[in-house]
Enzyme design. Sequence first.
Site, short mmCIF file in Angstrom:
data_model
loop_
_atom_site.label_atom_id
_atom_site.label_comp_id
_atom_site.label_asym_id
_atom_site.label_seq_id
_atom_site.Cartn_x
_atom_site.Cartn_y
_atom_site.Cartn_z
N ARG A 14 0.85 -1.22 0.00
CA ARG A 14 0.00 0.00 0.00
C ARG A 14 0.87 1.26 0.00
O ARG A 14 0.95 1.98 -0.99
CB ARG A 14 -0.94 -0.04 1.22
N ASP A 15 1.57 1.53 1.08
CA ASP A 15 2.33 2.77 1.19
C ASP A 15 3.44 2.81 0.14
O ASP A 15 3.73 3.86 -0.46
CB ASP A 15 2.94 2.88 2.61
N HIS A 210 3.90 4.19 12.79
CA HIS A 210 4.09 4.05 11.35
C HIS A 210 5.18 5.06 10.99
O HIS A 210 4.98 6.26 11.11
CB HIS A 210 2.75 4.38 10.66
N HIS A 212 8.53 6.72 8.73
CA HIS A 212 9.22 6.94 7.46
C HIS A 212 10.68 7.28 7.76
O HIS A 212 11.00 7.82 8.81
CB HIS A 212 8.53 8.03 6.65
N CYS A 243 3.64 9.42 0.95
CA CYS A 243 2.29 9.88 0.65
C CYS A 243 2.32 10.84 -0.55
O CYS A 243 3.00 11.87 -0.49
CB CYS A 243 1.69 10.59 1.87
N ASN A 252 9.26 4.38 3.75
CA ASN A 252 9.07 3.89 5.12
C ASN A 252 10.38 3.32 5.67
O ASN A 252 11.31 3.01 4.92
CB ASN A 252 8.04 2.74 5.14
N1 COA Z 1 -13.41 4.86 -3.49
C1 COA Z 1 -13.98 5.00 -4.71
N2 COA Z 1 -14.66 6.08 -5.10
C2 COA Z 1 -14.80 7.08 -4.21
C3 COA Z 1 -14.25 7.00 -2.92
C4 COA Z 1 -13.52 5.84 -2.57
N3 COA Z 1 -12.94 5.70 -1.37
N4 COA Z 1 -14.53 8.13 -2.26
C5 COA Z 1 -15.24 8.90 -3.08
N5 COA Z 1 -15.40 8.27 -4.27
C6 COA Z 1 -16.11 8.75 -5.45
C7 COA Z 1 -17.49 9.30 -5.13
O1 COA Z 1 -18.45 8.28 -5.18
C8 COA Z 1 -17.67 10.32 -6.20
O2 COA Z 1 -17.99 9.66 -7.42
P1 COA Z 1 -18.94 10.34 -8.53
O3 COA Z 1 -18.19 11.55 -9.00
O4 COA Z 1 -19.05 9.26 -9.56
O5 COA Z 1 -20.19 10.67 -7.80
C9 COA Z 1 -16.28 10.91 -6.37
O6 COA Z 1 -15.38 9.89 -5.95
C10 COA Z 1 -16.06 12.17 -5.56
O7 COA Z 1 -16.45 11.92 -4.18
P2 COA Z 1 -16.04 12.87 -2.98
O8 COA Z 1 -16.59 12.29 -1.74
O9 COA Z 1 -16.46 14.29 -3.35
O10 COA Z 1 -14.49 12.71 -2.93
P3 COA Z 1 -13.37 13.81 -3.09
O11 COA Z 1 -13.23 14.18 -4.53
O12 COA Z 1 -13.60 14.88 -2.08
O13 COA Z 1 -12.04 12.96 -2.72
C11 COA Z 1 -10.97 11.23 -1.45
C12 COA Z 1 -11.88 12.44 -1.41
C13 COA Z 1 -10.69 10.81 -0.02
C14 COA Z 1 -11.67 10.11 -2.20
C15 COA Z 1 -9.66 11.59 -2.19
O14 COA Z 1 -9.15 12.79 -1.64
C16 COA Z 1 -8.61 10.50 -2.10
O15 COA Z 1 -8.79 9.42 -2.63
N6 COA Z 1 -7.47 10.74 -1.48
C17 COA Z 1 -6.41 9.77 -1.40
C18 COA Z 1 -5.92 9.64 0.01
C19 COA Z 1 -4.82 8.63 0.10
O16 COA Z 1 -4.96 7.47 -0.22
N7 COA Z 1 -3.62 9.10 0.54
C20 COA Z 1 -2.50 8.27 0.71
C21 COA Z 1 -2.60 7.39 1.93
S1 COA Z 1 -2.64 8.25 3.45
ZN ZN Z 2 3.15 6.26 5.37
#
Ligand code: COA
Ligand code: ZN
Length: 323
Positions: A14-15, A210, A212, A243, A252
Amino acid sequence: MSQLDVFICEVGPRDGLQNAHHLMPTEAKKAWISALAAAGLREIEVGSFVPAKVIPAMADTGEVVAHAKTIAGLKVVALAPNFKGFQRALESGAHKITFPVSASHQHSVSNVRMTPDEMVAQVRQACELRLTLPAGQRPEIEGAVATAFGCTLQGEVPEDEVVRIAKLLADAGVDSVALADTVGYANPAQMKRLYRKVKDAVGAKLDGVHLHNTRGLGLANALAAYEEGARAFDSSMGGLGGCPFAPGASGNVVTEDLAFMFESMGLRTGIDFDALLRAREILVNGIPEEPVYGHFAGAGLPKGFRRAAQEGVPGKPAVAPVV
Ligand code: COA
Ligand code: ZN
């Protein structure tokens, strides 16, 4: 299953892969996870349920979880960045679901487009949903306090804010709270101070860190946390990781080096070093463009090295735990 003294959770799939510049094919991920489990890693964070367009490397997490669940004795962990991700993780049948909850307001908004308090509300909703599930279908839930030691966007993260978020997560009903040094800012003195403060606030729910290795202090911080009572450590094979939403974040702490540190102290990790190096080869073959790091893999075991005592097999005695 023999007793362990420290629990290493491999977070490379994942990370590590979320920050890689290349994609690892799904079949290679599966082979790598199988090899990691064969080396004795009993907990592996195999992916995250984020939108594929945000992190393409995580598009196959459902399939990867399904494979990992076929490995006997393995605790399969997945990360969820919001409630929707939690629902997807539930459907996959992951055994444990981790939420990254940033103590830095700026990282929180950059990472999950929510404030820390909005993110806590999503975790609370997940804990409430879990209560409605039949007993056998309830996953473990962890709240990882991200950027707990500082943030590349915001700079300093007040310790009181870290304690406040940790307490909110514990009260929301998570099973465990972890402290994450998302961008490698921590030092051992800070680790000890903050670990103690959070432990005072949430008690036994705080069970790990956790880390890094961005500034080379990963192992020193791990040892400092161990001395404060931490027994659960996230790390990545080959030191992959970082990230994508925290500028400057890099790998990490290296699983191979961390396992060697603990085993050489006489602490049982359950890890077999020959098998671990075989898993590293599978990682390198699966994503050959990506550089891997670590000292142990190049140097190997010292002459006459003894692992910590295993069940029925005498080995090196453990250091007296300092708690
Ligand atoms: N998996 C799949 N689809 C998702 C989802 C998820 N976890 N969360 C939201 N969506 C979809 C929604 O259904 C929506 O779809 P649509 O446009 O077809 O209706 C769209 O994405 C936007 O939803 P929204 O709730 O407004 O999300 P957002 O655009 O505000 O994004 C996150 C929020 C959290 C999904 C996004 O910022 C993200 O994925 N960040 C990654 C964080 C990460 O993994 N960081 C590294 C590890 S710490
Ligand atoms: Zn991390």
